[in-house]
Design a protein around this motif. Structure first.
Motif, PDB file in Angstrom:
ATOM      1  N   LEU A  70       0.803  -1.228   0.000  1.00 10.53           N
ATOM      2  CA  LEU A  70       0.000   0.000   0.000  1.00 10.53           C
ATOM      3  C   LEU A  70       0.831   1.272   0.000  1.00 10.53           C
ATOM      4  CD1 LEU A  70      -2.759  -1.041   2.572  1.00 10.53           C
ATOM      5  CD2 LEU A  70      -2.884  -1.062   0.071  1.00 10.53           C
ATOM      6  N   GLU A  71       2.148   1.141   0.036  1.00 11.77           N
ATOM      7  CA  GLU A  71       3.004   2.333   0.024  1.00 11.77           C
ATOM      8  C   GLU A  71       4.321   1.988  -0.650  1.00 11.77           C
ATOM      9  OE1 GLU A  71       3.636   3.544   4.098  1.00 11.77           O
ATOM     10  OE2 GLU A  71       4.353   1.570   4.671  1.00 11.77           O
ATOM     11  N   VAL A  72       4.791   2.943  -1.446  1.00 13.66           N
ATOM     12  CA  VAL A  72       6.026   2.739  -2.200  1.00 13.66           C
ATOM     13  C   VAL A  72       6.831   4.031  -2.250  1.00 13.66           C
ATOM     14  CG1 VAL A  72       5.035   0.943  -3.681  1.00 13.66           C
ATOM     15  CG2 VAL A  72       4.969   3.315  -4.437  1.00 13.66           C
ATOM     16  N   ALA A  73       8.097   3.859  -2.591  1.00  9.60           N
ATOM     17  CA  ALA A  73       8.966   4.991  -2.899  1.00  9.60           C
ATOM     18  C   ALA A  73       9.833   4.583  -4.079  1.00  9.60           C
ATOM     19  CB  ALA A  73       9.832   5.374  -1.709  1.00  9.60           C
ATOM     20  N   GLY A  74      10.083   5.522  -4.977  1.00  9.35           N
ATOM     21  CA  GLY A  74      10.914   5.229  -6.128  1.00  9.35           C
ATOM     22  C   GLY A  74      10.910   6.361  -7.123  1.00  9.35           C
ATOM     23  N   GLU A  75      11.242   6.036  -8.364  1.00 10.71           N
ATOM     24  CA  GLU A  75      11.416   7.031  -9.422  1.00 10.71           C
ATOM     25  C   GLU A  75      10.223   7.044 -10.376  1.00 10.71           C
ATOM     26  OE1 GLU A  75      14.446   7.876 -13.193  1.00 10.71           O
ATOM     27  OE2 GLU A  75      14.871   6.256 -11.778  1.00 10.71           O
ATOM     28  N   ILE A  91      11.956  11.586  -7.632  1.00 14.55           N
ATOM     29  CA  ILE A  91      11.949  10.540  -6.606  1.00 14.55           C
ATOM     30  C   ILE A  91      10.794  10.867  -5.668  1.00 14.55           C
ATOM     31  CG2 ILE A  91      13.261   9.382  -4.786  1.00 14.55           C
ATOM     32  CD1 ILE A  91      14.379   9.038  -7.674  1.00 14.55           C
ATOM     33  N   VAL A  92       9.828   9.940  -5.606  1.00 17.14           N
ATOM     34  CA  VAL A  92       8.588  10.184  -4.876  1.00 17.14           C
ATOM     35  C   VAL A  92       8.258   9.023  -3.943  1.00 17.14           C
ATOM     36  CG1 VAL A  92       7.637  11.632  -6.731  1.00 17.14           C
ATOM     37  CG2 VAL A  92       7.126   9.170  -6.684  1.00 17.14           C
ATOM     38  N   MET A  93       7.323   9.297  -3.038  1.00 14.23           N
ATOM     39  CA  MET A  93       6.719   8.255  -2.203  1.00 14.23           C
ATOM     40  C   MET A  93       5.218   8.439  -2.325  1.00 14.23           C
ATOM     41  SD  MET A  93       7.621   9.748   1.554  1.00 14.23           S
ATOM     42  CE  MET A  93       7.354  11.469   1.974  1.00 14.23           C
ATOM     43  N   SER A  94       4.471   7.337  -2.181  1.00  7.06           N
ATOM     44  CA  SER A  94       3.028   7.453  -2.352  1.00  7.06           C
ATOM     45  C   SER A  94       2.282   6.314  -1.673  1.00  7.06           C
ATOM     46  CB  SER A  94       2.674   7.447  -3.838  1.00  7.06           C
ATOM     47  OG  SER A  94       1.290   7.702  -4.016  1.00  7.06           O
ATOM     48  N   LEU A  95       1.103   6.634  -1.207  1.00  4.80           N
ATOM     49  CA  LEU A  95       0.111   5.649  -0.819  1.00  4.80           C
ATOM     50  C   LEU A  95      -0.501   5.150  -2.119  1.00  4.80           C
ATOM     51  CD1 LEU A  95      -1.508   4.480   1.620  1.00  4.80           C
ATOM     52  CD2 LEU A  95      -3.083   6.375   1.313  1.00  4.80           C
ATOM     53  N   CYS A 105       4.861   0.299 -10.082  1.00  4.37           N
ATOM     54  CA  CYS A 105       3.561   0.448  -9.436  1.00  4.37           C
ATOM     55  C   CYS A 105       2.893   1.741  -9.888  1.00  4.37           C
ATOM     56  CB  CYS A 105       3.758   0.461  -7.920  1.00  4.37           C
ATOM     57  SG  CYS A 105       2.229   0.574  -6.971  1.00  4.37           S
ATOM     58  N   ILE A 106       1.587   1.671 -10.112  1.00  2.00           N
ATOM     59  CA  ILE A 106       0.794   2.850 -10.456  1.00  2.00           C
ATOM     60  C   ILE A 106       0.445   3.616  -9.185  1.00  2.00           C
ATOM     61  CG2 ILE A 106      -1.491   3.589 -11.289  1.00  2.00           C
ATOM     62  CD1 ILE A 106       0.266   2.711 -13.574  1.00  2.00           C
ATOM     63  N   ALA A 107       0.513   4.948  -9.250  1.00  2.00           N
ATOM     64  CA  ALA A 107       0.101   5.823  -8.145  1.00  2.00           C
ATOM     65  C   ALA A 107      -0.666   7.001  -8.730  1.00  2.00           C
ATOM     66  CB  ALA A 107       1.316   6.327  -7.377  1.00  2.00           C
ATOM     67  N   GLN A 108      -1.528   7.576  -7.929  1.00  6.72           N
ATOM     68  CA  GLN A 108      -2.192   8.815  -8.315  1.00  6.72           C
ATOM     69  C   GLN A 108      -1.167   9.942  -8.228  1.00  6.72           C
ATOM     70  OE1 GLN A 108      -5.424   9.181  -9.409  1.00  6.72           O
ATOM     71  NE2 GLN A 108      -5.376   6.945  -9.393  1.00  6.72           N
ATOM     72  N   ASP A 109      -1.036  10.707  -9.283  1.00  7.34           N
ATOM     73  CA  ASP A 109      -0.076  11.814  -9.302  1.00  7.34           C
ATOM     74  C   ASP A 109      -0.329  12.770  -8.142  1.00  7.34           C
ATOM     75  OD1 ASP A 109       2.040  13.365 -10.489  1.00  7.34           O
ATOM     76  OD2 ASP A 109       0.544  14.667 -11.410  1.00  7.34           O
ATOM     77  N   ALA A 110      -1.583  13.053  -7.837  1.00  4.54           N
ATOM     78  CA  ALA A 110      -1.938  14.005  -6.778  1.00  4.54           C
ATOM     79  C   ALA A 110      -1.594  13.482  -5.383  1.00  4.54           C
ATOM     80  CB  ALA A 110      -3.422  14.343  -6.852  1.00  4.54           C
ATOM     81  N   GLN A 111      -1.460  12.167  -5.216  1.00  5.14           N
ATOM     82  CA  GLN A 111      -1.149  11.596  -3.904  1.00  5.14           C
ATOM     83  C   GLN A 111       0.338  11.398  -3.680  1.00  5.14           C
ATOM     84  OE1 GLN A 111      -5.129   8.929  -3.155  1.00  5.14           O
ATOM     85  NE2 GLN A 111      -3.189   7.987  -2.824  1.00  5.14           N
ATOM     86  N   ALA A 112       1.121  11.428  -4.723  1.00  2.48           N
ATOM     87  CA  ALA A 112       2.561  11.218  -4.578  1.00  2.48           C
ATOM     88  C   ALA A 112       3.220  12.472  -4.011  1.00  2.48           C
ATOM     89  CB  ALA A 112       3.180  10.861  -5.924  1.00  2.48           C
ATOM     90  N   MET A 113       4.257  12.262  -3.219  1.00  2.00           N
ATOM     91  CA  MET A 113       4.988  13.357  -2.583  1.00  2.00           C
ATOM     92  C   MET A 113       6.465  13.206  -2.877  1.00  2.00           C
ATOM     93  SD  MET A 113       3.210  12.889   1.154  1.00  2.00           S
ATOM     94  CE  MET A 113       3.128  11.102   0.984  1.00  2.00           C
ATOM     95  N   ALA A 114       7.139  14.309  -3.079  1.00  2.95           N
ATOM     96  CA  ALA A 114       8.590  14.270  -3.256  1.00  2.95           C
ATOM     97  C   ALA A 114       9.235  13.729  -1.983  1.00  2.95           C
ATOM     98  CB  ALA A 114       9.124  15.664  -3.560  1.00  2.95           C
ATOM     99  N   VAL A 115      10.247  12.893  -2.144  1.00  5.01           N
ATOM    100  CA  VAL A 115      10.979  12.375  -0.985  1.00  5.01           C
ATOM    101  C   VAL A 115      11.938  13.464  -0.522  1.00  5.01           C
ATOM    102  CG1 VAL A 115      12.633  10.636  -0.177  1.00  5.01           C
ATOM    103  CG2 VAL A 115      10.775   9.974  -1.734  1.00  5.01           C
ATOM    104  N   LEU A 131       1.620   8.221   7.496  1.00  4.84           N
ATOM    105  CA  LEU A 131       1.529   9.674   7.359  1.00  4.84           C
ATOM    106  C   LEU A 131       0.155  10.112   6.864  1.00  4.84           C
ATOM    107  CD1 LEU A 131       2.838  12.526   7.251  1.00  4.84           C
ATOM    108  CD2 LEU A 131       3.485  11.986   4.906  1.00  4.84           C
ATOM    109  N   MET A 132      -0.320   9.496   5.793  1.00  5.98           N
ATOM    110  CA  MET A 132      -1.594   9.940   5.225  1.00  5.98           C
ATOM    111  C   MET A 132      -2.779   9.555   6.104  1.00  5.98           C
ATOM    112  SD  MET A 132      -0.976   9.379   1.183  1.00  5.98           S
ATOM    113  CE  MET A 132      -0.586  10.818   0.213  1.00  5.98           C
TER     114      MET A 132
END
Length: 159
Positions: A70-75, A91-95, A105-115, A131-132
């Motif tokens: 349910l959570e990832v970090a990467g490029e 480089i982002v992290m996201s729920l 992995c697919i993530a919503q652009d609006a939910q991703a945050m810069a690391v 966090l979220m």
């Protein structure tokens, strides 16, 4: 930016059970849709819902990935139409709605945050779920404001 492969390795759930039921599989690399980004996963967190899903007591919601994570970090390696918050190479992290136990992995652009530079990629991969969840409950639902006090008297797990 590297050429994306057609296939990726994921960690699927072969049957309900303990950690031994997690097995590598090969699947197509997903393509981001409108408002989505594709993340090349460098780190993925392990959360209570992942363990419950693996044991067979927490099915993924309709339309969500059957893969845990349910959570990832990467490029960021690809963007769908309208995904403009993050650029390729960020480089982002996201729920995410499952699927984090994969190379991509697919993530919503609006939910991703810069690391932030103060976090390692491993730390960032274990942060978004907690966090979220806390942010939503404390600030959005609970409407905590500056000058107010919050008492947490029964915190457990990652929360």
């Amino acid at each position: 930016m590297e050429q994306l492969p057609a296939q990726m390795t994921v960690i699927g759930i072969s049957k309900p059970g303990g950690p031994e039921v997690l097995k590598p599989e090969t699947r197509p690399v997903p393509k981001p849709g409108p408002g989505e980004i594709l993340i090349k996963v460098k780190a993925a967190g392990v959360n209570r819902p992942d363990v419950a899903q693996r044991s067979g007591s927490y099915p993924p919601p309709p339309g969500a990935s059957d893969l845990p994570g349910l959570e990832v970090a990467g490029e960021v390696v690809a963007r769908g139409e309208g995904a403009v918050r993050h650029k390729l190479g960020d480089i982002v992290m996201s729920l995410v709605a499952g699927g984090g136990y994969a190379e991509y992995c697919i993530a919503q652009d609006a939910q991703a945050m810069a690391v932030p530079p103060s976090l390692s990629i491993l730390q960032a991969g274990a942060l978004p779920e907690t966090l979220m969840t806390v942010w939503h409950n404390v600030f959005e639902r609970g409407a905590l404001k500056a000058g107010e006090t919050l008492l947490i008297h029964g915190g457990s797990s990652g929360i």
